[in-house]
Enzyme design. Sequence first.
Site, PDB file in Angstrom:
ATOM      1  N   GLY A  44       0.713  -1.098  -0.118  1.00 29.31           N
ATOM      2  CA  GLY A  44       0.183   0.147   0.190  1.00 29.31           C
ATOM      3  C   GLY A  44       1.002   0.605   0.112  1.00 29.31           C
ATOM      4  N   THR A  45       1.319   1.599  -0.958  1.00 29.13           N
ATOM      5  CA  THR A  45       2.927   2.334  -1.184  1.00 29.13           C
ATOM      6  C   THR A  45       3.044   3.047  -2.128  1.00 29.13           C
ATOM      7  OG1 THR A  45       3.819   0.097  -1.479  1.00 29.13           O
ATOM      8  CG2 THR A  45       5.236   1.804  -2.550  1.00 29.13           C
TER       9      THR A  45
END
Length: 254
Positions: free
Chosen positions: A33-34
């Site tokens: 989730g970057t």
Amino acid sequence: MEVRSSSSYSSSSLTLGLSMDQNLDFNAPHSMGTTIIGVTYNGGVVLGADSRTSTGVYVANRASDKITQLTDNVYVCRSGSAADSQIVSDYVRYFLHQHTIQLGQPATVKVAANLVRLLSYNNKNFLETGLIIGGWDKYEGGQIYGVPLGGTIVQQPFAIGGSGSSYLYGFFDQAWKEGMTKDEAEELVKKAVSLAIARDGASGGVVRTVIINSEGVTRNFYPGDKLPLWHEELEAQNSLLDILSAPSPEPMNI
């Protein structure tokens, strides 16, 4: 919270922060989730990433390293499923090591990027990962390649990926310029990741950068309390009580 009597509380009715009705699965696959970024500059490339790895709403690792070495001169930024991105990186590193032994010289950035593309495309029905490959070689200098979900490969002057990237397209349209110096490129990357951390709940932690050029590789680390603040963000405090008296920060100039 429900009071049963003047002297006792129901343990089933006391919840802190999250209701058990949400059925949190702590064994779910870890997602990065970057926010990942790769930028070319006049002489090399700068890669950057945040450090939050999550499992749903649970932060599994707040200081992970999402910039992985493939060769001495090529690195990859990983987003999506942590397991998928790690296995692709491991396979590519192994193949590049064999390639280097056979040729007797380092693999080029283009070769590394195409190996990532080949693995991602041939396994596109099983992988959930987007990658940015960056590096420097003596033939074409600094290069950035994006390999998003599905295995497409695109060479770009800069690339952004991950959940935080949706907050950064307009920022890069305004802030990126051709022919930047090394310091300008790293400052842009640091500023962009801090913006994504401020706006994207799945990005957070610290900022890591990797600078790759003809002189080698330089890794830098920026803790969260040293990052620039954006509008409505609060400065780090020693106590929650200090927040009540803390002034609101001014919007950051870009």
